[in-house]
Scaffold this motif. Structure first.
Motif, mmCIF file in Angstrom:
data_model
loop_
_atom_site.group_PDB
_atom_site.id
_atom_site.type_symbol
_atom_site.label_atom_id
_atom_site.label_comp_id
_atom_site.label_asym_id
_atom_site.label_seq_id
_atom_site.Cartn_x
_atom_site.Cartn_y
_atom_site.Cartn_z
ATOM 1 N N GLU A 79 0.857 -1.189 0.000
ATOM 2 C CA GLU A 79 0.000 0.000 0.000
ATOM 3 C C GLU A 79 0.890 1.235 0.000
ATOM 4 O OE1 GLU A 79 -3.707 1.904 2.619
ATOM 5 O OE2 GLU A 79 -2.290 0.519 3.548
ATOM 6 N N ARG A 80 0.491 2.247 -0.731
ATOM 7 C CA ARG A 80 1.273 3.482 -0.757
ATOM 8 C C ARG A 80 1.013 4.327 0.492
ATOM 9 N NH1 ARG A 80 4.178 4.625 -5.151
ATOM 10 N NH2 ARG A 80 3.771 3.408 -7.038
ATOM 11 N N ASP A 81 2.065 4.961 0.971
ATOM 12 C CA ASP A 81 1.945 5.927 2.053
ATOM 13 C C ASP A 81 1.126 7.106 1.531
ATOM 14 O OD1 ASP A 81 2.335 8.004 3.906
ATOM 15 O OD2 ASP A 81 4.343 7.299 4.428
ATOM 16 N N PRO A 82 -0.022 7.418 2.142
ATOM 17 C CA PRO A 82 -0.860 8.505 1.616
ATOM 18 C C PRO A 82 -0.225 9.881 1.739
ATOM 19 C CG PRO A 82 -1.699 7.744 3.723
ATOM 20 C CD PRO A 82 -0.623 6.779 3.321
ATOM 21 N N ILE A 83 0.802 10.017 2.555
ATOM 22 C CA ILE A 83 1.451 11.319 2.718
ATOM 23 C C ILE A 83 2.516 11.545 1.656
ATOM 24 C CG2 ILE A 83 2.703 12.819 4.307
ATOM 25 C CD1 ILE A 83 -0.143 12.157 5.183
ATOM 26 N N THR A 84 3.366 10.546 1.405
ATOM 27 C CA THR A 84 4.506 10.724 0.499
ATOM 28 C C THR A 84 4.349 9.986 -0.822
ATOM 29 O OG1 THR A 84 5.724 8.802 1.324
ATOM 30 C CG2 THR A 84 6.010 10.893 2.517
ATOM 31 N N GLY A 85 3.444 9.024 -0.892
ATOM 32 C CA GLY A 85 3.311 8.201 -2.086
ATOM 33 C C GLY A 85 4.278 7.045 -2.142
ATOM 34 N N ALA A 86 5.145 6.881 -1.147
ATOM 35 C CA ALA A 86 6.087 5.762 -1.130
ATOM 36 C C ALA A 86 5.329 4.440 -1.127
ATOM 37 C CB ALA A 86 6.996 5.849 0.090
ATOM 38 N N LEU A 87 5.826 3.470 -1.891
ATOM 39 C CA LEU A 87 5.197 2.160 -1.949
ATOM 40 C C LEU A 87 5.790 1.279 -0.860
ATOM 41 C CD1 LEU A 87 3.202 0.305 -3.409
ATOM 42 C CD2 LEU A 87 5.104 -0.423 -4.881
ATOM 43 N N VAL A 88 4.931 0.825 0.041
ATOM 44 C CA VAL A 88 5.363 0.005 1.173
ATOM 45 C C VAL A 88 4.794 -1.397 1.001
ATOM 46 C CG1 VAL A 88 5.333 -0.260 3.675
ATOM 47 C CG2 VAL A 88 5.437 2.027 2.666
ATOM 48 N N SER A 89 5.626 -2.399 1.191
ATOM 49 C CA SER A 89 5.184 -3.783 1.082
ATOM 50 C C SER A 89 5.751 -4.597 2.230
ATOM 51 C CB SER A 89 5.629 -4.389 -0.255
ATOM 52 O OG SER A 89 7.037 -4.352 -0.390
ATOM 53 N N ALA A 90 5.023 -5.652 2.612
ATOM 54 C CA ALA A 90 5.460 -6.545 3.685
ATOM 55 C C ALA A 90 5.083 -7.966 3.321
ATOM 56 C CB ALA A 90 4.818 -6.147 5.018
ATOM 57 N N LYS A 91 5.923 -8.929 3.718
ATOM 58 C CA LYS A 91 5.695 -10.339 3.414
ATOM 59 C C LYS A 91 5.979 -11.184 4.643
ATOM 60 C CE LYS A 91 7.065 -14.091 0.269
ATOM 61 N NZ LYS A 91 7.941 -14.466 -0.882
ATOM 62 N N SER A 94 7.764 -16.720 7.038
ATOM 63 C CA SER A 94 7.461 -17.976 7.727
ATOM 64 C C SER A 94 6.749 -17.650 9.031
ATOM 65 C CB SER A 94 8.737 -18.783 8.002
ATOM 66 O OG SER A 94 9.615 -18.077 8.861
ATOM 67 N N SER A 95 6.003 -18.621 9.540
ATOM 68 C CA SER A 95 5.274 -18.437 10.796
ATOM 69 C C SER A 95 5.715 -19.428 11.873
ATOM 70 C CB SER A 95 3.765 -18.579 10.550
ATOM 71 O OG SER A 95 3.469 -19.843 9.978
ATOM 72 N N SER A 96 6.656 -20.291 11.553
ATOM 73 C CA SER A 96 7.139 -21.283 12.512
ATOM 74 C C SER A 96 8.633 -21.531 12.274
ATOM 75 C CB SER A 96 6.351 -22.592 12.353
ATOM 76 O OG SER A 96 6.788 -23.569 13.266
ATOM 77 N N PRO A 97 9.456 -21.559 13.328
ATOM 78 C CA PRO A 97 9.065 -21.460 14.743
ATOM 79 C C PRO A 97 8.768 -20.023 15.181
ATOM 80 C CG PRO A 97 11.432 -21.655 14.559
ATOM 81 C CD PRO A 97 10.892 -21.816 13.168
ATOM 82 N N ASN A 98 9.211 -19.032 14.375
ATOM 83 C CA ASN A 98 8.951 -17.633 14.690
ATOM 84 C C ASN A 98 8.289 -16.961 13.498
ATOM 85 O OD1 ASN A 98 10.518 -17.953 17.112
ATOM 86 N ND2 ASN A 98 12.374 -17.651 15.885
ATOM 87 N N TYR A 99 7.647 -15.828 13.760
ATOM 88 C CA TYR A 99 7.122 -15.022 12.674
ATOM 89 C C TYR A 99 8.275 -14.214 12.085
ATOM 90 C CZ TYR A 99 2.125 -15.874 13.006
ATOM 91 O OH TYR A 99 0.880 -16.447 12.937
ATOM 92 N N HIS A 100 8.642 -14.556 10.841
ATOM 93 C CA HIS A 100 9.713 -13.848 10.137
ATOM 94 C C HIS A 100 9.079 -12.988 9.063
ATOM 95 C CE1 HIS A 100 13.310 -13.963 7.155
ATOM 96 N NE2 HIS A 100 13.316 -12.852 7.872
ATOM 97 N N ILE A 101 9.233 -11.675 9.194
ATOM 98 C CA ILE A 101 8.577 -10.724 8.304
ATOM 99 C C ILE A 101 9.631 -9.856 7.642
ATOM 100 C CG2 ILE A 101 6.931 -8.812 8.181
ATOM 101 C CD1 ILE A 101 5.693 -10.008 10.786
ATOM 102 N N THR A 102 9.497 -9.678 6.332
ATOM 103 C CA THR A 102 10.361 -8.760 5.597
ATOM 104 C C THR A 102 9.510 -7.647 4.998
ATOM 105 O OG1 THR A 102 10.192 -10.079 3.566
ATOM 106 C CG2 THR A 102 12.041 -10.553 5.030
ATOM 107 N N TYR A 103 10.138 -6.483 4.777
ATOM 108 C CA TYR A 103 9.370 -5.361 4.245
ATOM 109 C C TYR A 103 10.279 -4.370 3.535
ATOM 110 C CZ TYR A 103 10.273 -4.617 9.271
ATOM 111 O OH TYR A 103 10.830 -4.608 10.526
ATOM 112 N N THR A 104 9.641 -3.559 2.707
ATOM 113 C CA THR A 104 10.355 -2.564 1.912
ATOM 114 C C THR A 104 9.514 -1.297 1.814
ATOM 115 O OG1 THR A 104 11.439 -4.245 0.552
ATOM 116 C CG2 THR A 104 11.327 -2.026 -0.362
ATOM 117 N N ALA A 105 10.177 -0.162 1.897
ATOM 118 C CA ALA A 105 9.565 1.128 1.584
ATOM 119 C C ALA A 105 10.385 1.743 0.467
ATOM 120 C CB ALA A 105 9.552 2.044 2.806
ATOM 121 N N ALA A 106 9.748 2.027 -0.663
ATOM 122 C CA ALA A 106 10.450 2.551 -1.834
ATOM 123 C C ALA A 106 9.903 3.919 -2.200
ATOM 124 C CB ALA A 106 10.290 1.593 -3.014
ATOM 125 N N LEU A 107 10.771 4.926 -2.199
ATOM 126 C CA LEU A 107 10.375 6.262 -2.622
ATOM 127 C C LEU A 107 10.341 6.331 -4.143
ATOM 128 C CD1 LEU A 107 12.503 8.492 -0.198
ATOM 129 C CD2 LEU A 107 10.165 7.660 0.110
#
Length: 222
Positions: A79-91, A94-107
């Motif tokens: 989803e884009r940041d409504p203030i700056t328009g930066a495209l933010v994504s998260a994935k 994995s959910s086991s044994p821990n929640y491993h989350i990666t993400y990116t914010a691109a101007l």
């Protein structure tokens, strides 16, 4: 329209964990500020701005309206940041044994912020339920790069009256490829104490409200 930041991150219609994380990262004004400072050859100040984005985009403060819906491993949201328009994504990697989350914010100008966190589970303490997340972040802007490592713990402060609060605490160490180094500490009151090189430490407040004058947006699966 002036809104509470956490009400934006946890909208009344509900949201998934990844949707919440993407909304939490919609503070990319800090990255825009860093790019402006780099254009003025103020690299230490730019490092401070990116450090503030790293800690603010990883934490929330305020009323915990509800628990987001869990995603499945492999799910991704953007989803884009409504203030700056930066495209933010998260994935959710994995959910086991821990929640491993990666993400990116691109101007739109090409600079990128990449991060990953491992939520180690829930700890029970006198102050609430803690969810420590060892994290790593990288910011790239042309020839400039900054790296951040540390652990930020989200904490639910329970209330007998049903007014549960979410807050966070922790620390990050960081450096850029021009020899600047720093450290920050975040306390449960939402204040960041930050020191870069041999300069005096400075303090910033994370708790804020935001102006949102754009049409209503919904996080989109990738």
């Amino acid at each position: 329209m002036l809104i509470d930041t956490l009400r934006y991150e946890l909208p009344p219609e509900g949201i998934t964990l990844l949707g919440y994380i993407v909304r939490r990262m919609h503070k990319t004004e800090w990255l825009v500020k860093a790019v402006d400072l780099l254009a003025k050859d103020k690299k230490a100040e730019a490092l401070e701005a990116v450090a503030m984005y790293a800690v603010s985009s990883s934490t929330s403060f305020g009323r915990a309206y509800y628990q987001p819906q869990f995603n499945r491993a492999g799910d991704a949201v953007q989803e884009r940041d409504p203030i700056t328009g930066a495209l933010v994504s998260a994935k959710l990697e994995s959910s086991s044994p821990n929640y491993h989350i990666t993400y990116t914010a691109a101007l739109d100008s090409g600079e990128t912020f990449h991060g990953s966190e491992n939520i180690l589970g829930t700890t029970i303490g006198m102050r609430g339920l803690g969810m420590p997340a060892p994290s790593k972040f990288t910011f790239n802007a042309g020839a400039y790069q900054a790296n951040f490592t540390g652990t930020l713990t989200s904490e639910l402060a329970l209330s007998l009256f049903g007014n549960t609060k979410i807050r966070a605490y922790g620390s990050l160490d960081f450096e850029d490829n021009f020899g600047n180094t720093g450290h920050l500490d975040l306390n449960r009151q939402g204040y960041v104490t930050l020191k870069i090189n041999d300069q005096p430490a400075v303090t910033h407040a994370l708790v804020r409200v935001m102006w949102l004058d754009t049409p209503k947006l919904s996080p989109q699966p990738l």
